[in-house]
Write an enzyme that holds these catalytic residues in place. Structure first.
Site, mmCIF file in Angstrom:
data_model
loop_
_atom_site.group_PDB
_atom_site.id
_atom_site.type_symbol
_atom_site.label_atom_id
_atom_site.label_comp_id
_atom_site.label_asym_id
_atom_site.label_seq_id
_atom_site.Cartn_x
_atom_site.Cartn_y
_atom_site.Cartn_z
ATOM 1 N N LYS A 63 0.850 -1.197 0.000
ATOM 2 C CA LYS A 63 0.000 0.000 0.000
ATOM 3 C C LYS A 63 0.885 1.248 0.000
ATOM 4 O O LYS A 63 1.551 1.544 0.976
ATOM 5 C CB LYS A 63 -0.908 0.055 1.233
ATOM 6 C CG LYS A 63 -1.958 1.152 1.086
ATOM 7 C CD LYS A 63 -2.443 1.711 2.402
ATOM 8 C CE LYS A 63 -1.655 2.893 2.885
ATOM 9 N NZ LYS A 63 -1.692 4.084 2.030
ATOM 10 N N GLY A 109 3.808 5.079 12.887
ATOM 11 C CA GLY A 109 4.609 3.900 13.213
ATOM 12 C C GLY A 109 4.264 3.343 14.588
ATOM 13 O O GLY A 109 4.148 2.131 14.775
ATOM 14 N N GLU A 116 9.456 17.246 14.607
ATOM 15 C CA GLU A 116 9.758 17.141 13.176
ATOM 16 C C GLU A 116 8.835 18.071 12.390
ATOM 17 O O GLU A 116 7.617 18.000 12.533
ATOM 18 C CB GLU A 116 9.565 15.702 12.693
ATOM 19 C CG GLU A 116 9.984 15.539 11.241
ATOM 20 C CD GLU A 116 9.769 14.129 10.707
ATOM 21 O OE1 GLU A 116 8.668 13.586 10.869
ATOM 22 O OE2 GLU A 116 10.720 13.584 10.103
ATOM 23 N N GLY A 118 7.402 5.986 7.539
ATOM 24 C CA GLY A 118 6.470 7.107 7.630
ATOM 25 C C GLY A 118 6.685 7.849 8.932
ATOM 26 O O GLY A 118 7.772 7.793 9.527
ATOM 27 N N SER A 119 5.648 8.512 9.391
ATOM 28 C CA SER A 119 5.779 9.338 10.587
ATOM 29 C C SER A 119 5.859 8.470 11.846
ATOM 30 O O SER A 119 5.352 7.341 11.870
ATOM 31 C CB SER A 119 4.586 10.282 10.697
ATOM 32 O OG SER A 119 3.398 9.520 10.751
HETATM 33 P P1 NAD Z 1 2.605 8.984 7.154
HETATM 34 O O1 NAD Z 1 2.992 8.326 8.422
HETATM 35 O O2 NAD Z 1 1.485 9.943 7.180
HETATM 36 O O3 NAD Z 1 2.192 7.877 6.071
HETATM 37 C C1 NAD Z 1 3.076 6.869 5.616
HETATM 38 C C2 NAD Z 1 2.269 5.716 5.050
HETATM 39 O O4 NAD Z 1 1.570 5.060 6.108
HETATM 40 C C3 NAD Z 1 1.191 6.117 4.044
HETATM 41 O O5 NAD Z 1 1.066 5.103 3.075
HETATM 42 C C4 NAD Z 1 -0.059 6.185 4.912
HETATM 43 O O6 NAD Z 1 -1.246 6.003 4.168
HETATM 44 C C5 NAD Z 1 0.182 5.028 5.863
HETATM 45 N N1 NAD Z 1 -0.414 5.140 7.200
HETATM 46 C C6 NAD Z 1 -0.532 6.268 7.959
HETATM 47 N N2 NAD Z 1 -1.083 5.965 9.157
HETATM 48 C C7 NAD Z 1 -1.298 4.618 9.160
HETATM 49 C C8 NAD Z 1 -1.842 3.708 10.097
HETATM 50 N N3 NAD Z 1 -2.274 4.125 11.301
HETATM 51 N N4 NAD Z 1 -1.940 2.394 9.765
HETATM 52 C C9 NAD Z 1 -1.502 1.950 8.577
HETATM 53 N N5 NAD Z 1 -0.980 2.780 7.634
HETATM 54 C C10 NAD Z 1 -0.867 4.091 7.920
HETATM 55 O O7 NAD Z 1 3.939 9.647 6.565
HETATM 56 P P2 NAD Z 1 4.113 10.555 5.246
HETATM 57 O O8 NAD Z 1 3.516 11.904 5.496
HETATM 58 O O9 NAD Z 1 3.680 9.790 4.050
HETATM 59 O O10 NAD Z 1 5.713 10.680 5.184
HETATM 60 C C11 NAD Z 1 6.450 11.584 5.955
HETATM 61 C C12 NAD Z 1 7.031 10.918 7.188
HETATM 62 O O11 NAD Z 1 7.808 9.796 6.806
HETATM 63 C C13 NAD Z 1 7.985 11.819 7.960
HETATM 64 O O12 NAD Z 1 7.724 11.676 9.337
HETATM 65 C C14 NAD Z 1 9.364 11.266 7.620
HETATM 66 O O13 NAD Z 1 10.353 11.498 8.572
HETATM 67 C C15 NAD Z 1 9.061 9.811 7.481
HETATM 68 N N6 NAD Z 1 10.081 9.131 6.677
HETATM 69 C C16 NAD Z 1 10.977 8.314 7.308
HETATM 70 C C17 NAD Z 1 11.976 7.678 6.579
HETATM 71 C C18 NAD Z 1 12.965 6.754 7.243
HETATM 72 O O14 NAD Z 1 13.544 5.920 6.556
HETATM 73 N N7 NAD Z 1 13.169 6.853 8.539
HETATM 74 C C19 NAD Z 1 12.067 7.882 5.198
HETATM 75 C C20 NAD Z 1 11.141 8.715 4.587
HETATM 76 C C21 NAD Z 1 10.140 9.339 5.334
#
Ligand code: NAD
Length: 488
Positions: free
Chosen positions: A180, A238, A389, A233-234
């Site tokens: 996804k 996570g 962040e 992701g965030s």
């Molecule tokens: P996000 O957490 O909003 O979403 C990431 C993904 O997770 C998306 O596909 C979203 O639909 C899904 N998602 C969100 N909440 C969920 C849940 N409760 N259950 C299941 N799936 C869920 O993040 P974003 O806005 O897409 O990306 C930015 C964030 O990603 C920033 O915090 C950044 O630091 C982080 N990031 C980390 C790395 C790393 O390797 N550490 C790399 C790139 C981005």
């Protein structure tokens, strides 16, 4: 007004069939440089779609796990060929969908192809160990077996390279996948899946569902057939996923950062300013390893700040297709508002806004989500702009008197993804690499950037304290160890 001409509709991939969602609903992917342009129409999937995708992946698992590693590798290599052949087109699509410069987008597509090739090779020699035993007629060894069905959930900022570095090690070790992507960048994710499918993956080995995490996120984590969730992701998302995953579901969480760069008083100030500008403002500050805190020794602050502001002034802001553009749009309206909100918080906290701070909304910027690169000085280590962040082109400059104070401030963070120091002292550099609490540590380099063939991951709230991604160790997450005793 949205552009509605010649817009393609993209489907899910379930059990080898490109299919529409059972929900009957779709959503739009929009160009962040031009909100009026629709990049594509995608399936707003529901839990029934996810259930079917997981069932298909479960059915495909036994045969894929039994497929010779060399055959799996051939498919990854063919998919890499497809990505390379289509690199120019895919780079344009990535830029239209996410906003980064088309040269960066092309590099990302090519790096993703390289990642598939890397795991095609590494996966074939990833084996267990043998152990000495007192009984000469006993052989004790370990084997590595695939886990089963893996959920792959990814963000928008590196919308093909992050999925590639999760999917390739999952597939080469014999797992099947339900993927996804972020709803901001489903098109380039679709292209990766399409390449793998066209390269000859058997049906059900990779499944692709697009849609809102509030509709399908929980099932992707909690379905009993999901053996592992690899997520980037965030930190908030996570933590939510990690808390919902069952005792038997493995998780790999690559999360947020608040990455510092320390500027020592023996440093080359020109280099220090260049590294800051590149680390903080490239990709519009939307890299998880982006520089967001500068910790500078007081006695060189003025010399450093003059150069930092001078270099920031020279950055060209604009559409990712324009020559020389260094700062593109931010990814979406939510990102824009979040960044502007943090700039407001910084001002109210009493930090000095010395550069930028505004949305750009006139003329060429009117249709996109643009923010000026922004610099705060006089930031105190506990201010929210120094702790939370922001994920945008905003940097917080904190003054300190000594190296020891710089280290204390650098480590005073919930995050620990990446960190850098600019110095000419080997002694200081050595001490820094030992004491800094971060998964990626740089000396005289930007906080951003990591090698495809080296491990990547964070400390503290930047990762779960489990498995690293990327490089050879990236294979470990996707396999479990079986210890075998054979008596002859
Ligand atoms: P996000 O957490 O909003 O979403 C990431 C993904 O997770 C998306 O596909 C979203 O639909 C899904 N998602 C969100 N909440 C969920 C849940 N409760 N259950 C299941 N799936 C869920 O993040 P974003 O806005 O897409 O990306 C930015 C964030 O990603 C920033 O915090 C950044 O630091 C982080 N990031 C980390 C790395 C790393 O390797 N550490 C790399 C790139 C981005």
């Amino acid at each position: 007004m949205l552009t509605t001409t010649k817009v393609d509709t993209f489907k899910n991939l379930i059990d080898g069939n490109w299919s529409e969602t059972q929900s009957g609903q779709t959503f739009l992917s929009i160009n962040p440089a031009n909100k009026e342009e629709i990049v594509g129409v995608f399936q707003a999937s529901n839990e029934e779609d996810v259930r079917q995708a997981i069932d298909a992946a479960s059915r495909a698992f036994p045969q894929w796990a039994a497929t010779a590693p060399s055959k799996r590798a051939t498919i990854l290599n063919k998919a890499a060929d497809i990505l390379e052949q289509r690199a120019d087109t895919l780079a344009e699509e990535l830029t239209r969908e996410e906003g980064k410069h088309v040269n960066d987008a092309r590099n990302e597509v090519l790096r993703s192809a390289q990642t598939l090739r890397f795991y095609a090779v590494e996966g074939q020699s990833f084996t267990g160990e043998t152990f000495p035993h007192d009984d000469p007629n006993m052989k004790v060894s370990t084997e590595r077996e695939p886990l089963g069905v893996i959920s792959v959930i990814t963000p928008w900022n590196f919308p093909i390279s992050i999925p590639a570095r999760k999917i390739a090690p999952a597939l080469i070790t014999g797992n099947t996948v339900v993927f996804k992507p972020s709803s901001d960048t489903p098109l380039i994710a679709f292209r990766l899946v399409e390449a793998l499918q066209n390269a000859g993956l058997p049906k059900g080995v990779i499944n692709f569902v697009t849609g809102k995490s509030s509709d399908i996120g929980d099932l992707l984590v909690t379905h009993q057939a999901i053996k592992a969730v690899t997520f980037t992701g965030s930190t908030a998302a996570g933590e939510d996923i990690h808390s919902k995953a069952s005792f038997n579901t493995r998780t790999q969480m690559e999360l947020g950062g608040k990455n510092p760069i320390i500027i020592m008083d023996d440093a080359d100030m020109d280099l220090a300013a260049t590294l800051t500008v590149n680390g903080a403002f490239s990709l519009s500050g939307q890299a998880c390893t982006g520089t967001s805190r500068v910790i500078v020794l007081q006695n060189v602050k003025d010399a450093y700040m003059n150069r930092l502001i001078e270099k920031t002034k020279n950055l060209k802001i604009g559409n990712g297709f324009e020559e020389g553009v260094k700062i593109g749009p931010v990814a979406n309206e939510r990102q824009l508002q979040n960044i502007l909100n943090y700039i407001d918080i910084g001002v109210k906290e009493g930090a000095n806004l010395v550069y930028g701070g505004n949305q750009l909304a006139d003329d060429q910027y009117a249709k996109g989500y643009y923010v000026e690169p922004t610099i705060f000085t006089g930031v105190k280590p506990n201010m929210r702009i120094a702790q939370e962040e922001i994920f945008g082109p905003v940097v917080a400059v904190i003054e300190v008197s000594t190296y020891e104070e710089a280290m204390e401030v650098a480590n005073r963070s919930d995050y620990g993804l990446s960190a850098s120091i600019v110095t000419n002292s080997l002694h200081i550099a050595n001490d820094f690499t030992k004491k800094i609490q971060a998964g990626t540590v740089k000396v005289n380099r930007t906080t951003t950037g990591n090698l495809m063939n080296a491990p990547f991951g964070g400390f503290k709230k930047s990762s779960t304290a489990t498995f690293r991604e990327s490089g050879r160790v990236g294979l470990e997450f996707f396999t479990q160890v079986k210890t075998v005793y054979v008596g002859y």
